[in-house]
Every structure is written in structure tokens, then in C-alpha cells.
Design an enzyme around this catalytic site. Structure first.
Site, mmCIF file in Angstrom:
data_model
loop_
_atom_site.group_PDB
_atom_site.id
_atom_site.type_symbol
_atom_site.label_atom_id
_atom_site.label_comp_id
_atom_site.label_asym_id
_atom_site.label_seq_id
_atom_site.Cartn_x
_atom_site.Cartn_y
_atom_site.Cartn_z
ATOM 1 N N ASP A 119 0.940 -1.220 -0.164
ATOM 2 C CA ASP A 119 0.440 0.298 0.256
ATOM 3 C C ASP A 119 0.610 1.319 -0.067
ATOM 4 O O ASP A 119 0.131 2.385 0.635
ATOM 5 C CB ASP A 119 -0.748 -0.444 1.341
ATOM 6 C CG ASP A 119 -1.908 -1.126 1.395
ATOM 7 O OD1 ASP A 119 -2.352 -1.756 0.096
ATOM 8 O OD2 ASP A 119 -1.962 -1.612 2.138
ATOM 9 N N GLY B 263 -5.002 -4.241 -3.957
ATOM 10 C CA GLY B 263 -5.554 -3.211 -4.203
ATOM 11 C C GLY B 263 -4.849 -1.831 -4.740
ATOM 12 O O GLY B 263 -4.079 -1.333 -3.405
ATOM 13 N N HIS B 264 -5.064 -1.360 -5.637
ATOM 14 C CA HIS B 264 -3.733 -0.519 -5.979
ATOM 15 C C HIS B 264 -5.272 0.821 -6.539
ATOM 16 O O HIS B 264 -5.672 0.653 -7.929
ATOM 17 C CB HIS B 264 -2.564 -1.578 -7.945
ATOM 18 C CG HIS B 264 -2.139 -2.379 -7.288
ATOM 19 N ND1 HIS B 264 -1.018 -2.327 -7.360
ATOM 20 C CD2 HIS B 264 -1.593 -2.429 -5.197
ATOM 21 C CE1 HIS B 264 -0.561 -3.170 -6.699
ATOM 22 N NE2 HIS B 264 -0.648 -3.454 -5.756
ATOM 23 N N LYS C 120 1.414 2.198 -5.188
ATOM 24 C CA LYS C 120 2.241 1.374 -6.592
ATOM 25 C C LYS C 120 1.156 1.796 -7.493
ATOM 26 O O LYS C 120 2.138 2.155 -8.841
ATOM 27 C CB LYS C 120 2.758 -0.185 -5.981
ATOM 28 C CG LYS C 120 3.193 -0.271 -4.929
ATOM 29 C CD LYS C 120 3.762 -1.438 -5.011
ATOM 30 C CE LYS C 120 2.130 -2.607 -4.267
ATOM 31 N NZ LYS C 120 2.466 -2.159 -3.316
ATOM 32 N N GLN D 236 2.441 -6.143 -3.287
ATOM 33 C CA GLN D 236 2.223 -6.068 -2.001
ATOM 34 C C GLN D 236 3.549 -4.970 -1.478
ATOM 35 O O GLN D 236 3.940 -4.403 -2.423
ATOM 36 C CB GLN D 236 2.710 -7.702 -1.240
ATOM 37 C CG GLN D 236 1.511 -8.236 -1.729
ATOM 38 C CD GLN D 236 1.006 -8.950 -2.277
ATOM 39 O OE1 GLN D 236 1.046 -9.757 -3.963
ATOM 40 N NE2 GLN D 236 -0.806 -8.085 -2.792
HETATM 41 P P1 GDP Z 1 -0.704 0.358 -3.709
HETATM 42 O O1 GDP Z 1 -1.307 -1.128 -3.176
HETATM 43 O O2 GDP Z 1 0.702 0.525 -3.302
HETATM 44 O O3 GDP Z 1 -1.163 0.604 -5.132
HETATM 45 O O4 GDP Z 1 -1.267 1.379 -2.745
HETATM 46 P P2 GDP Z 1 -2.885 1.797 -2.019
HETATM 47 O O5 GDP Z 1 -3.511 2.173 -3.305
HETATM 48 O O6 GDP Z 1 -3.231 -0.044 -1.622
HETATM 49 O O7 GDP Z 1 -3.161 3.020 -0.914
HETATM 50 C C1 GDP Z 1 -2.245 3.777 -1.050
HETATM 51 C C2 GDP Z 1 -3.746 4.571 -1.067
HETATM 52 O O8 GDP Z 1 -2.940 6.268 -0.680
HETATM 53 C C3 GDP Z 1 -3.799 5.165 -1.272
HETATM 54 O O9 GDP Z 1 -5.605 5.882 -1.295
HETATM 55 C C4 GDP Z 1 -3.558 6.145 -2.915
HETATM 56 O O10 GDP Z 1 -4.984 6.998 -3.407
HETATM 57 C C5 GDP Z 1 -3.586 7.248 -1.717
HETATM 58 N N1 GDP Z 1 -2.489 8.214 -2.022
HETATM 59 C C6 GDP Z 1 -0.994 7.590 -2.939
HETATM 60 N N2 GDP Z 1 0.057 8.478 -2.780
HETATM 61 C C7 GDP Z 1 -0.684 9.647 -2.512
HETATM 62 C C8 GDP Z 1 0.239 11.183 -2.161
HETATM 63 O O11 GDP Z 1 0.956 11.184 -1.946
HETATM 64 N N3 GDP Z 1 -1.059 11.655 -0.704
HETATM 65 C C9 GDP Z 1 -1.863 11.255 -0.055
HETATM 66 N N4 GDP Z 1 -2.642 11.977 0.787
HETATM 67 N N5 GDP Z 1 -2.572 10.179 -0.820
HETATM 68 C C10 GDP Z 1 -1.952 9.296 -1.427
HETATM 69 P P1 IMO Z 2 -1.642 -4.270 -2.654
HETATM 70 O O1 IMO Z 2 -0.385 -4.736 -3.743
HETATM 71 C C1 IMO Z 2 -0.816 -4.168 2.088
HETATM 72 C C2 IMO Z 2 -1.042 -8.828 3.714
HETATM 73 C C3 IMO Z 2 -2.340 -9.292 4.455
HETATM 74 C C4 IMO Z 2 -1.630 -10.182 5.584
HETATM 75 C C5 IMO Z 2 -0.515 -10.738 5.085
HETATM 76 C C6 IMO Z 2 -1.112 -12.044 4.237
HETATM 77 O O2 IMO Z 2 -1.925 -3.666 -2.162
HETATM 78 O O3 IMO Z 2 0.199 -3.131 -1.641
HETATM 79 P P2 IMO Z 2 -2.829 -12.728 2.049
HETATM 80 O O4 IMO Z 2 -3.931 -12.923 1.843
HETATM 81 O O5 IMO Z 2 -1.387 -12.533 0.699
HETATM 82 O O6 IMO Z 2 -2.409 -14.303 2.082
HETATM 83 O O7 IMO Z 2 -2.082 -11.591 3.129
HETATM 84 O O8 IMO Z 2 -0.061 -10.154 3.518
HETATM 85 N N1 IMO Z 2 -1.142 -7.814 2.239
HETATM 86 C C7 IMO Z 2 -0.913 -6.977 2.020
HETATM 87 N N2 IMO Z 2 -0.699 -6.039 2.621
HETATM 88 N N3 IMO Z 2 -1.420 -4.648 0.462
HETATM 89 C C8 IMO Z 2 -0.806 -5.543 0.357
HETATM 90 O O9 IMO Z 2 -1.278 -5.531 -1.202
HETATM 91 C C9 IMO Z 2 -1.258 -6.940 0.316
HETATM 92 N N4 IMO Z 2 -1.210 -7.758 -0.180
HETATM 93 C C10 IMO Z 2 -1.803 -9.154 1.565
HETATM 94 O O10 IMO Z 2 -3.113 -8.170 5.627
HETATM 95 O O11 IMO Z 2 -0.912 -9.184 6.876
HETATM 96 MG MG MG Z 3 -3.244 -1.749 -1.643
#
Ligand code: GDP
Ligand code: IMO
Ligand code: MG
Length: 423
Positions: free
Chosen positions: A13, A40-41, A16, A223
Site C-alpha cells: 500500500d 488493491g492498487h 504503487k 504487496q
Molecule cells: P498500492 O497498493 O501500493 O497501490 O497502494 P494503495 O492504493 O493500497 O494505497 C495507497 C493509498 O494512498 C491510496 O488510497 C492512494 O490513493 C493514496 N495515495 C497515493 N499517493 C498519495 C499521496 O501522495 N498522498 C496521499 N494523501 N494519498 C496518496
Molecule cells: P498491495 O499490492 C498490504 C498482507 C495481508 C496479510 C499478509 C498475507 O495493495 O500493496 P495474503 O492475503 O497475501 O495471504 O495476506 O499480507 N497483504 C497486504 N498488505 N497491501 C497488499 O497488497 C497486501 N496483500 C497482502 O494483510 O498481512
Molecule cells: Mg494496496
């Protein structure tokens, strides 16, 4: 051409999705190489927020191929829902989504097994997203899994039933209720029908041919490095190789073909699920970070654990991935703090300090040693260029670059595509 790789350096998270979407116009191909619907991207542009789980984050850019590689574990039900969701935005994936026939399929009983295993672990649960990731990779390595190419085989149902029988006996051992299975199977077979119409390919040829033809390929990690099956905080990890090496095995690309490695990190740290997190904050600061950063899981909605940035952990991730450029995300979330803490070492119970993630580190009560920097403590809403950043934020960037020995080329100051500052 070389293939660039973009991956998260913390516990996932990091942002990416946002960065892949931002960089995508420079590429011809974006390819996912591991993980599955546990990811979840999030992408935000034109006032709309999209969360992608299995589809690569280049999907909203025109004339760009998106590939789901062999290293991915794919849930057909989630994929159908995602593709149908894109239809609302007048987007069709016929032209630009390609799926490896060697990717592994998540079947309904994998999700039940995930839940059964977690339940049996009691307080030691991993905190899995319950998407069936662990059990599916287990079957892949155990050489009994179904792969995407199998859905074209006349024997698909037979293979499926054989696997389900195996799973049912394990579920019986765990006394896990399978009453929901018929309903889950109905949705699964519906999705398999839908799946048969998609572009199913030998993606290792596609990626290598694109590179040979001078096309630019970006591999999108899921991840984070600290959730890697080998190098993460085992057993509190995911079940795939989340590091750069995973892009080679997950796409069929030779190590010598890797070009830039973009390492994405938050200006602080978050983690969902269980496992060690040395800089985790349990006080008001942690609560403020969660609120300001809207730190709730994109896949499960769970509150994310929050804490200050952890340099020993980042150095470790940079080392195992061969990171060539750093991108710092969510700097704006720290606007609210007068002071910013940076963990530079861990203190061991005997009073000595280390800055390494040794095998024992998760067992020992290692306390973070912090250095405090002055915060910028103002809005970044008007900042469009690196030069316009407050001096304290520039100092934070310089401090991190010196410690990490890699340049920070991007600072992200908000979730929208446009809130991105290149240095
Ligand atoms: P990923 O899994 O690495 O793609 O990241 P996620 O989408 O799960 O989580 C990142 C969260 O931070 C999302 O809700 C994005 O919209 C948000 N986000 C990304 N870059 C920034 C930033 O620079 N500032 C803020 N406030 N939110 C951001
Ligand atoms: P993105 O790509 C954050 C965490 C879960 C748990 C562990 C194992 O959005 O960054 P799993 O379902 O893979 O068996 O869970 O890994 N986890 C993540 N945490 N971002 C993710 O993906 C994750 N995918 C798995 O919360 O701790
Ligand atoms: Mg994510």
C-alpha cells in the site's frame, strides 16, 4: 530494451498503483508478475478513484498493453467483476489486456482453505486478506494447481473436481463448513465462461518479443518487500516473491534484462494484518496519521497500523531489490506534524544497537532509536515543483537520501495523478 521494475519497499500500500498510472505513458507494456486479488492498487484522476486488484495499473492509458504474468494467482470471479466495472467507464479490455496461460487459478475452495487455516491459527493468525492466496500458491508449488490455459481443456471439469475433492478432505480435517460452496462454484463457473473469451497468451514470448522490438516494459509489483515469502517477516508474509527477482520468474524475463528498479515508500510506515512492526505508534500520533492518510485497506477496508519511517527496514529492501531510484509517497500526510521522527537503528535488550533485519529481530523486543527532524507543518497543496517545497521537506528528502544512498526522484503530495513532483 531493458525491463524496468516498480515495487513497494515496505508492507504494501505504498502507492504503487498511483505511480504506475503516472509513469505508464512512458511505457508500451505494463505487466503484473506476482500476487493476486490480495492487492488493491488505487488510481485517482479526473475526480474519480479506481481500485484495481488484478488488472495492471496501466489499463487507463491508451495504446498500452497490460499483461497478467505467469507468477500471478488469478481469481476469475474477481477478474470478471473488475472488467465489468471498467465497462462503466466505457472501457473495454479486448484490445489491451492479456493473460498468461501459465498463471495459476484461484478456485472457491482455496478461499475456504485460507479461512480454515487462519481460524486454526487462533491468535497467531497472519491477517490474510482471505482471497485464497496462500492455498493457491501452495498448490502451485505442490504441482496440483489449475492454470489459466487449463480452462480450454476438455478435461477442465475433471481436473477441477479432483482438486476440489483434495481440498474437501483437508477442510473436513479442519471441520470447516462448506455449505456455501455450491453458490461459490456457480459464480466461479460463470466467470470461467467469461474468461474463455479473454486474450489468453504465452506471455513470456510476448514480453520478450516486445523488449526485442525496442518496446518499453514496466513490471508492476504487488504487496511489498517486507511481505516477501523469503525475506519478509515470516510467517507474517504473503506467499509470493514480491522482490525484483520475482519479476524475472513471474514474467519469464532474464535477470540481465532488468533496467531501472523503482522503489516506492511512504514518508512513514503502515501495515495491515499481523506481524512485527517496530515503529508502530499506539498513541495519538498514530491515530492522526491514520486519519490524515486515510489509512484503511483498499482490499479489505481494515484500519492500517501506522508508524514512523523505518530506515533499517528500508535499507534492507533497497539491498535485496537493487533499487536504482526511490519515490517517496504521501509526504502530505506528515503536514500535520511539528516534528518528524526517523528510526535509524534498533536497540536490543542488552543496550546495543543494530541497523540490520537479522533472523532473530522479530523474536527480540527491538526498540526503535529515533532521530527527530523539524517538520514543515504546512499545506503542500500549492506545491507543483521541487523548488517550491518547504525547506524542511527538502531537508527530510536530503536526510533520507544520505542514509539510504539512493536518490529520491519523486515526491508524491496527494492521491491524484497530478499531485506528483519530479526532482
Ligand atoms: P498500492 O497498493 O501500493 O497501490 O497502494 P494503495 O492504493 O493500497 O494505497 C495507497 C493509498 O494512498 C491510496 O488510497 C492512494 O490513493 C493514496 N495515495 C497515493 N499517493 C498519495 C499521496 O501522495 N498522498 C496521499 N494523501 N494519498 C496518496
Ligand atoms: P498491495 O499490492 C498490504 C498482507 C495481508 C496479510 C499478509 C498475507 O495493495 O500493496 P495474503 O492475503 O497475501 O495471504 O495476506 O499480507 N497483504 C497486504 N498488505 N497491501 C497488499 O497488497 C497486501 N496483500 C497482502 O494483510 O498481512
Ligand atoms: Mg494496496
Amino acid at each position: 530494451m531493458k525491463m524496468d521494475v516498480l515495487l513497494g519497499l515496505q508492507w504494501g500500500d505504498e502507492g504503487k498503483g498511483k505511480v504506475v498510472d503516472y509513469l505508464a505513458p512512458k511505457y508500451n507494456v505494463v505487466a503484473r508478475f506476482q500476487g493476486g486479488p490480495n492487492a488493491g492498487h488505487t488510481l485517482e484522476f479526473d475526480g474519480i478513484k479506481h481500485v484495481l486488484h488484478q488488472i495492471p495499473s496501466g489499463i487507463f492509458r491508451e495504446n498500452l498493453k497490460n499483461i497478467i504474468g505467469n507468477g500471478v494467482v488469478l481469481d476469475p470471479v474477481v477478474l470478471k467483476r473488475e472488467i465489468e466495472g471498467l465497462g462503466k467507464f466505457n472501457m473495454s479490455v479486448n484490445q489491451n489486456l492479456f493473460i498468461s496461460k501459465k498463471a495459476t487459478i484461484i478456485i472457491p475452495t482455496h478461499k475456504l482453505l485460507d479461512a480454515a487455516y487462519e481460524k486454526s491459527r487462533g491468535e497467531n493468525k497472519i491477517g490474510s486478506t482471505l482471497k485464497g492466496i496462500g492455498p493457491t500458491y501452495q498448490d502451485k508449488i505442490g504441482r496440483v494447481a489449475l492454470r489459466v490455459g487449463d480452462i480450454m481443456s476438455p478435461d477442465f471439469d475433471k481436473k477441477y473436481n479432483e482438486l476440489v475433492e483434495k481440498h474437501k478432505s483437508v477442510l473436513g480435517f479442519y471441520e470447516y463448513d462448506v455449505k456455501d460452496l455450491p453458490e461459490l462454484e456457480k459464480a466461479f463457473f460463470d466467470a470461467v465462461e467469461f474468461f474463455r473469451e479473454l486474450n489468453l497468451i504465452d506471455s513470456e514470448y510476448e514480453v520478450n518479443e516486445e523488449l526485442a522490438n525496442g518496446q518499453r516494459v514496466l513490471a508492476e509489483g504487488a504487496q511489498g518487500s517486507l511481505l516477501d515469502i523469503d525475506f519478509g517477516s515470516y510467517p507474517f508474509v504473503t506467499s509470493s516473491t514480491t522482490m525484483t527477482a520475482g519479476a524475472c520468474t513471474g514474467l519469464g524475463v532474464a535477470p540481465s534484462v532488468i533496467g531501472e528498479v523503482f522503489g516506492i515508500f511512504k514518508a512513514y510506515c503502515t501495515r495491515v494484518g499481523s506481524g512485527p512492526f517496530p515503529t508502530e505508534l499506539f498513541d495519538e500520533d498514530g491515530e492522526r496519521m491514520r486519519k490524515e492518510g486515510n489509512e484503511f485497506g483498499s482490499t479489505t477496508g481494515r484500519p492500517r497500523r501506522c508508524g514512523w519511517i523505518d530506515l533499517p527496514a528500508l535499507k534492507y529492501s533497497i539491498m535485496i531489490n537493487g533499487v536504482t531510484q526511490l519515490f517517496m509517497m504521501k509526504a502530505d500526510v506528515l503536514n500535520i506534524f511539528e516534528n518528524i521522527k526517523v528510526c535509524t537503528h534498533y536497540e536490543l535488550p542488552d543496550g546495543s544497537t543494530i541497523d540490520k533485519l537479522s533472523f532473530e529481530i522479530s523474536e527480540i523486543d527491538a526498540k526503535p532509536v529515533y532521530q527527530t527532524l523539524k517538520g514543515w507543518n504546512c499545506s503542500l497543496a500549492e506545491v507543483n515543483k521541487y523548488e517550491e517545497m518547504p525547506q524542511e521537506l527538502k531537508d527530510y528528502v536530503t536526510f533520507l537520501e544520505k542514509e539510504l544512498n539512493v536518490s529520491i526522484k519523486m515526491v508524491s503530495v496527494g492521491p491524484d495523478r497530478t499531485q506528483t513532483i519530479m526532482k
